[in-house]
Write a protein that holds these residues in place. Structure first.
Motif, PDB file in Angstrom:
ATOM      1  N   ILE A 125       0.841  -1.205   0.000  1.00  0.00           N
ATOM      2  CA  ILE A 125       0.000   0.000   0.000  1.00  0.00           C
ATOM      3  C   ILE A 125       0.874   1.252   0.000  1.00  0.00           C
ATOM      4  CG2 ILE A 125      -1.623   1.356   1.383  1.00  0.00           C
ATOM      5  CD1 ILE A 125      -2.847  -1.288   2.334  1.00  0.00           C
ATOM      6  N   VAL A 126       1.929   1.245   0.814  1.00  0.00           N
ATOM      7  CA  VAL A 126       2.840   2.391   0.889  1.00  0.00           C
ATOM      8  C   VAL A 126       3.479   2.663  -0.474  1.00  0.00           C
ATOM      9  CG1 VAL A 126       5.070   3.168   1.799  1.00  0.00           C
ATOM     10  CG2 VAL A 126       3.362   2.194   3.343  1.00  0.00           C
ATOM     11  N   THR A 127       3.980   1.612  -1.105  1.00  0.00           N
ATOM     12  CA  THR A 127       4.645   1.767  -2.398  1.00  0.00           C
ATOM     13  C   THR A 127       3.698   2.333  -3.444  1.00  0.00           C
ATOM     14  OG1 THR A 127       6.041  -0.144  -1.865  1.00  0.00           O
ATOM     15  CG2 THR A 127       6.009   0.566  -4.156  1.00  0.00           C
ATOM     16  N   SER A 128       2.454   1.882  -3.413  1.00  0.00           N
ATOM     17  CA  SER A 128       1.460   2.336  -4.381  1.00  0.00           C
ATOM     18  C   SER A 128       1.002   3.766  -4.107  1.00  0.00           C
ATOM     19  CB  SER A 128       0.252   1.393  -4.356  1.00  0.00           C
ATOM     20  OG  SER A 128      -0.783   1.874  -5.170  1.00  0.00           O
ATOM     21  N   GLU A 129       0.727   4.082  -2.849  1.00  0.00           N
ATOM     22  CA  GLU A 129       0.177   5.395  -2.501  1.00  0.00           C
ATOM     23  C   GLU A 129       1.210   6.508  -2.597  1.00  0.00           C
ATOM     24  OE1 GLU A 129      -2.841   6.549  -1.835  1.00  0.00           O
ATOM     25  OE2 GLU A 129      -3.709   4.605  -2.294  1.00  0.00           O
ATOM     26  N   ILE A 130       2.419   6.233  -2.162  1.00  0.00           N
ATOM     27  CA  ILE A 130       3.446   7.269  -2.146  1.00  0.00           C
ATOM     28  C   ILE A 130       4.209   7.318  -3.471  1.00  0.00           C
ATOM     29  CG2 ILE A 130       5.584   7.978  -0.965  1.00  0.00           C
ATOM     30  CD1 ILE A 130       4.443   7.130   1.597  1.00  0.00           C
ATOM     31  N   LEU A 131       3.983   6.322  -4.315  1.00  0.00           N
ATOM     32  CA  LEU A 131       4.668   6.241  -5.614  1.00  0.00           C
ATOM     33  C   LEU A 131       6.182   6.209  -5.438  1.00  0.00           C
ATOM     34  CD1 LEU A 131       2.539   8.700  -7.802  1.00  0.00           C
ATOM     35  CD2 LEU A 131       2.429   6.209  -7.747  1.00  0.00           C
ATOM     36  N   CYS A 132       6.642   5.140  -4.801  1.00  0.00           N
ATOM     37  CA  CYS A 132       8.075   4.959  -4.606  1.00  0.00           C
ATOM     38  C   CYS A 132       8.477   3.579  -5.122  1.00  0.00           C
ATOM     39  CB  CYS A 132       8.449   5.112  -3.138  1.00  0.00           C
ATOM     40  SG  CYS A 132       7.634   3.940  -2.032  1.00  0.00           S
TER      41      CYS A 132
END
Length: 217
Positions: A58-65
């Motif tokens: 979720i973090v990777t997708s939401e923050i675009l990293c």
């Protein structure tokens, strides 16, 4: 005589105000959806490894990293351990440990404050050995401490912002909000593990573990 274009100024002002309000509304909806996704994961996923893998996704997708990871704090050894990660390079770090007083993650935990670093290579606390071992270059990083009450739990990392290449205040807010939820999930799982171990020792004896599945190890 009043210039003819002046009557349009209030119109432009209203348009800008409406656009700003619309942007705020969209941002609130996005944050609400994000909170719902995280809360649903915390409620329905009981296995800690699976839960934290979902959270890092979720973090990777939401923050675009490019990658994200969760490091858990071992109070007995004063070390941080890579517990799970989303991304090919991060997966190579699983179970790796390093002193909790080192690195940007260590600084986040020590200062109890999210660290936003957009020039990692020149940060004096950057622990570059993991990059060197995996032919990877960490350019930008957010490290959010996982703290449940007063208990230090670990660190949630987001690595290498995509597109803009710079993490901003909104990224900081998103990761910090997720970290607050994750910290208590980990603490509760550790508490459950302690209760299970104590129960086993009382019912079966200290040296008669049956090898039942544990939430952590």
């Amino acid at each position: 005589e009043v210039p003819s274009e002046l009557p349009f100024i209030p119109i432009i002002s209203r348009l800008l105000k409406n656009a700003y309000s619309h942007e705020l509304k969209e941002n609130k909806i996005r944050m609400l959806n994000l909170y719902q996704n995280v809360s649903s994961s915390l409620a329905y996923i009981s296995d800690l490894q699976e839960l934290l893998l979902t959270i890092t996704g979720i973090v990777t997708s939401e923050i675009l990293c490019e990658e994200s990871s969760v490091l858990l704090y071992d109070q007995e050894t004063n070390e941080l351990e890579f517990f799970t990660a989303f991304g090919d390079t991060g997966m190579n770090y699983i179970s790796e440990r390093f002193p909790a007083d080192r690195g940007i993650a260590g600084r986040a935990l020590r200062e109890r404050k999210t660290q936003v670093v957009n020039d990692v290579q020149n940060d004096p606390d950057f622990f570059r050995s993991f990059d060197d071992e995996n032919a990877f270059k960490t350019r930008s990083l957010i490290a959010a401490p996982l703290i449940a009450g007063e208990e230090l739990v670990g660190v949630l990392n987001a690595v290498n912002k995509i597109e803009t290449k710079y993490f901003d205040k909104e990224d900081d807010q998103i990761l910090s909000a997720i970290a607050d939820e994750v910290a208590y999930a980990v603490k509760n799982t550790r508490l459950f593990e302690f209760v299970v171990e104590s129960y086993c020792k009382i019912k079966q004896g200290a040296n008669s573990c049956k090898g039942c599945k544990r939430p952590l190890k």
